[in-house]
Design a protein around this motif. Structure first.
Motif, PDB file in Angstrom:
ATOM      1  N   LEU A   1      10.230 -44.207  -5.838  1.00 45.44           N
ATOM      2  CA  LEU A   1      10.066 -44.658  -4.142  1.00 45.44           C
ATOM      3  C   LEU A   1      11.589 -44.881  -3.557  1.00 45.44           C
ATOM      4  CD1 LEU A   1       7.222 -47.154  -5.237  1.00 45.44           C
ATOM      5  CD2 LEU A   1       6.927 -44.736  -4.097  1.00 45.44           C
ATOM      6  N   VAL A   2      11.676 -44.278  -2.486  1.00 43.17           N
ATOM      7  CA  VAL A   2      13.315 -44.285  -2.010  1.00 43.17           C
ATOM      8  C   VAL A   2      13.116 -44.858  -0.553  1.00 43.17           C
ATOM      9  CG1 VAL A   2      15.463 -43.015  -1.627  1.00 43.17           C
ATOM     10  CG2 VAL A   2      13.984 -42.507  -3.333  1.00 43.17           C
ATOM     11  N   ASP A   3      13.862 -45.706  -0.060  1.00 42.81           N
ATOM     12  CA  ASP A   3      14.086 -46.130   1.499  1.00 42.81           C
ATOM     13  C   ASP A   3      14.303 -44.883   2.095  1.00 42.81           C
ATOM     14  OD1 ASP A   3      14.989 -46.993   3.804  1.00 42.81           O
ATOM     15  OD2 ASP A   3      15.159 -48.996   2.921  1.00 42.81           O
ATOM     16  N   GLU A   4      13.612 -44.657   3.179  1.00 44.89           N
ATOM     17  CA  GLU A   4      13.426 -43.461   3.952  1.00 44.89           C
ATOM     18  C   GLU A   4      14.669 -43.207   4.710  1.00 44.89           C
ATOM     19  OE1 GLU A   4      10.873 -43.754   7.266  1.00 44.89           O
ATOM     20  OE2 GLU A   4      11.559 -45.479   7.964  1.00 44.89           O
ATOM     21  N   GLU A   5      15.694 -44.340   4.695  1.00 41.57           N
ATOM     22  CA  GLU A   5      16.812 -44.140   5.448  1.00 41.57           C
ATOM     23  C   GLU A   5      17.854 -43.505   4.453  1.00 41.57           C
ATOM     24  OE1 GLU A   5      18.177 -47.916   6.955  1.00 41.57           O
ATOM     25  OE2 GLU A   5      16.541 -48.036   8.287  1.00 41.57           O
ATOM     26  N   VAL A   6      17.591 -43.451   3.371  1.00 46.51           N
ATOM     27  CA  VAL A   6      18.490 -42.928   2.176  1.00 46.51           C
ATOM     28  C   VAL A   6      18.086 -41.678   1.563  1.00 46.51           C
ATOM     29  CG1 VAL A   6      19.984 -45.139   1.963  1.00 46.51           C
ATOM     30  CG2 VAL A   6      18.099 -44.611   0.659  1.00 46.51           C
ATOM     31  N   VAL A   7      16.993 -41.203   1.959  1.00 43.86           N
ATOM     32  CA  VAL A   7      16.532 -40.050   1.294  1.00 43.86           C
ATOM     33  C   VAL A   7      17.359 -39.015   1.378  1.00 43.86           C
ATOM     34  CG1 VAL A   7      14.335 -38.387   1.333  1.00 43.86           C
ATOM     35  CG2 VAL A   7      14.017 -40.786   1.567  1.00 43.86           C
ATOM     36  N   ARG A   8      17.882 -38.557   2.380  1.00 42.80           N
ATOM     37  CA  ARG A   8      18.509 -37.228   2.480  1.00 42.80           C
ATOM     38  C   ARG A   8      19.914 -37.576   1.418  1.00 42.80           C
ATOM     39  NH1 ARG A   8      17.274 -32.538   2.986  1.00 42.80           N
ATOM     40  NH2 ARG A   8      18.618 -32.294   0.947  1.00 42.80           N
ATOM     41  N   PRO A   9      20.554 -38.861   1.745  1.00 42.75           N
ATOM     42  CA  PRO A   9      21.627 -38.873   0.720  1.00 42.75           C
ATOM     43  C   PRO A   9      21.312 -38.943  -0.936  1.00 42.75           C
ATOM     44  CG  PRO A   9      21.928 -40.426   2.535  1.00 42.75           C
ATOM     45  CD  PRO A   9      20.628 -39.583   2.612  1.00 42.75           C
ATOM     46  N   PHE A  10      20.065 -39.266  -1.023  1.00 42.90           N
ATOM     47  CA  PHE A  10      19.586 -39.472  -2.462  1.00 42.90           C
ATOM     48  C   PHE A  10      19.397 -38.009  -2.756  1.00 42.90           C
ATOM     49  CE2 PHE A  10      16.098 -39.376  -5.575  1.00 42.90           C
ATOM     50  CZ  PHE A  10      16.429 -40.555  -6.295  1.00 42.90           C
ATOM     51  N   VAL A  11      18.619 -37.167  -2.003  1.00 46.53           N
ATOM     52  CA  VAL A  11      18.643 -35.783  -2.397  1.00 46.53           C
ATOM     53  C   VAL A  11      19.722 -34.818  -2.819  1.00 46.53           C
ATOM     54  CG1 VAL A  11      17.565 -33.617  -1.853  1.00 46.53           C
ATOM     55  CG2 VAL A  11      16.301 -35.468  -1.401  1.00 46.53           C
ATOM     56  N   ASP A  12      20.983 -35.361  -1.838  1.00 44.00           N
ATOM     57  CA  ASP A  12      22.069 -34.645  -1.912  1.00 44.00           C
ATOM     58  C   ASP A  12      23.052 -35.029  -3.212  1.00 44.00           C
ATOM     59  OD1 ASP A  12      21.987 -33.503   0.692  1.00 44.00           O
ATOM     60  OD2 ASP A  12      23.082 -35.230   1.688  1.00 44.00           O
ATOM     61  N   HIS A  13      22.672 -36.470  -3.548  1.00 41.17           N
ATOM     62  CA  HIS A  13      23.355 -36.840  -5.039  1.00 41.17           C
ATOM     63  C   HIS A  13      22.649 -35.999  -6.034  1.00 41.17           C
ATOM     64  CE1 HIS A  13      26.349 -39.868  -3.800  1.00 41.17           C
ATOM     65  NE2 HIS A  13      25.563 -40.298  -2.850  1.00 41.17           N
ATOM     66  N   LEU A  14      21.259 -35.923  -5.894  1.00 40.78           N
ATOM     67  CA  LEU A  14      20.783 -34.861  -7.117  1.00 40.78           C
ATOM     68  C   LEU A  14      21.267 -33.646  -7.202  1.00 40.78           C
ATOM     69  CD1 LEU A  14      16.699 -36.035  -6.397  1.00 40.78           C
ATOM     70  CD2 LEU A  14      18.266 -36.751  -8.209  1.00 40.78           C
ATOM     71  N   HIS A  15      21.363 -33.124  -5.944  1.00 38.30           N
ATOM     72  CA  HIS A  15      22.237 -31.623  -6.109  1.00 38.30           C
ATOM     73  C   HIS A  15      23.445 -31.688  -6.853  1.00 38.30           C
ATOM     74  CE1 HIS A  15      19.308 -29.099  -4.133  1.00 38.30           C
ATOM     75  NE2 HIS A  15      19.032 -29.936  -3.692  1.00 38.30           N
ATOM     76  N   ALA A  16      24.325 -32.941  -6.308  1.00 42.08           N
ATOM     77  CA  ALA A  16      25.650 -33.000  -6.946  1.00 42.08           C
ATOM     78  C   ALA A  16      25.552 -33.338  -8.432  1.00 42.08           C
ATOM     79  CB  ALA A  16      26.104 -34.202  -6.422  1.00 42.08           C
ATOM     80  N   ALA A  17      24.533 -34.128  -8.975  1.00 44.65           N
ATOM     81  CA  ALA A  17      24.399 -34.111 -10.247  1.00 44.65           C
ATOM     82  C   ALA A  17      23.981 -33.055 -11.158  1.00 44.65           C
ATOM     83  CB  ALA A  17      23.390 -35.528 -10.689  1.00 44.65           C
ATOM     84  N   ALA A  18      22.885 -32.177 -10.370  1.00 44.85           N
ATOM     85  CA  ALA A  18      22.562 -30.991 -11.017  1.00 44.85           C
ATOM     86  C   ALA A  18      23.818 -30.036 -11.491  1.00 44.85           C
ATOM     87  CB  ALA A  18      21.702 -30.324 -10.178  1.00 44.85           C
ATOM     88  N   ARG A  19      24.659 -29.922 -10.067  1.00 47.83           N
ATOM     89  CA  ARG A  19      25.821 -28.919 -10.418  1.00 47.83           C
ATOM     90  C   ARG A  19      26.511 -29.568 -11.508  1.00 47.83           C
ATOM     91  NH1 ARG A  19      25.374 -29.236  -4.578  1.00 47.83           N
ATOM     92  NH2 ARG A  19      27.079 -30.721  -4.594  1.00 47.83           N
TER      93      ARG A  19
END
Length: 271
Positions: free
Chosen positions: A7-25
């Motif tokens: 459950l993620v605050d809607e205001e930070v969903v996009r940055p959260f997904v970006d950080h997931l991609h960075a971690a995956a890389r």
């Protein structure tokens, strides 16, 4: 203890997904499929079970999504959903897939968590101290980790187990012994004690009730309805007699007292 949904605050969903991609890389510089560290699904049945969740979700895959049945490979996958009845939220994956559910407030997040599963095996809270404390107070879980994931389950000496729908009891270390041990209380009343406990029989007498209270420890509890210790006269008398409170603070105070007494004695000898 695989994460089922986040459950993620809607205001930070996009940055959260970006950080997931960075971690995956960072984790998989040559891609997840080529990683020598990423496990495969244990068997074909579980591969199909997890794949069915990805095929039937109404959400949007925002990370990963690749699968290979011949290799039992499922890429670490995050799915952005907009409803709590989505299959990605309602079913437990026990695999490398999870849902991201945007919320407007902590109140909404707590309400969703209670409706999806009121007693989860694990709870992970990432917020301020006050927010984490509120989450712990309002959600019952088998265990919890704050500002991290899985950590409470990685310490082998700490009891691990569920509560309610996620299981009963705990194991590992001494807890593994305790969970299979029945503590039996046995009372034997000698004849001479009968006059002292006559209060059990009618007619009741106030003097005997007072005596029974004294035998049972008597007095009122030393804490209030919020669990805070009531530091009245009796507390401070006991504090002085024990040279400090129980626990680490009391032990420290007693050591300081002994060191000071030893110093004074040594000083007197030197004079």
């Amino acid at each position: 203890m695989a994460h089922n949904y986040v459950l993620v605050d809607e205001e930070v969903v996009r940055p959260f997904v970006d950080h997931l991609h960075a971690a995956a890389r960072q984790f998989f510089p040559d891609g997840a499929r080529a990683s020598p560290d990423l496990s495969r699904i244990v068997n074909l049945r579980h591969f199909h079970r997890i794949k069915r969740m990805l095929d039937n979700t109404r959400g949007q895959i925002v990370l990963g999504g690749q699968t290979d049945e011949d290799d039992l490979f499922i890429e670490p996958t995050a799915v952005l959903v907009d409803a709590m009845d989505d299959i990605m939220v309602q079913e437990e994956a026990f695999g490398p897939v999870f849902a991201i559910y945007p919320v407007h407030s902590l109140d909404e997040a707590l309400n969703i968590a209670r409706r999806v599963d009121p007693t989860p095996l694990a709870l992970f809270a990432c917020g301020s101290t006050a927010e984490n404390e509120r989450i712990l107070n309002e959600i019952t879980s088998g265990g919890a980790t704050l500002n991290d994931s899985f950590f409470h389950g990685s310490v082998n000496t700490v009891p691990f187990g569920g509560v309610g729908g996620s299981g009963m009891g705990a194991y590992r270390g001494k807890a593994s012994f305790d969970v299979w041990t029945h503590t039996r209380s046995v009372a034997e009343t000698p004849r001479w004690m009968e006059p002292l406990i006559r209060v059990r029989y009618m007619p009741y007498k106030w003097s005997e009730l007072r005596r029974l209270r004294l035998l049972n420890g008597g007095g009122t509890p030393d804490f209030d309805r919020n669990g805070r210790v009531v530091r009245g006269f009796r507390y401070w008398v006991a504090f002085v007699l024990r040279l400090g409170a129980p626990g680490v603070k009391g032990a420290l105070l007693r050591w300081l007292f002994l060191l000071a007494a030893g110093y004074v004695a040594a000083l007197r000898r030197s004079l």
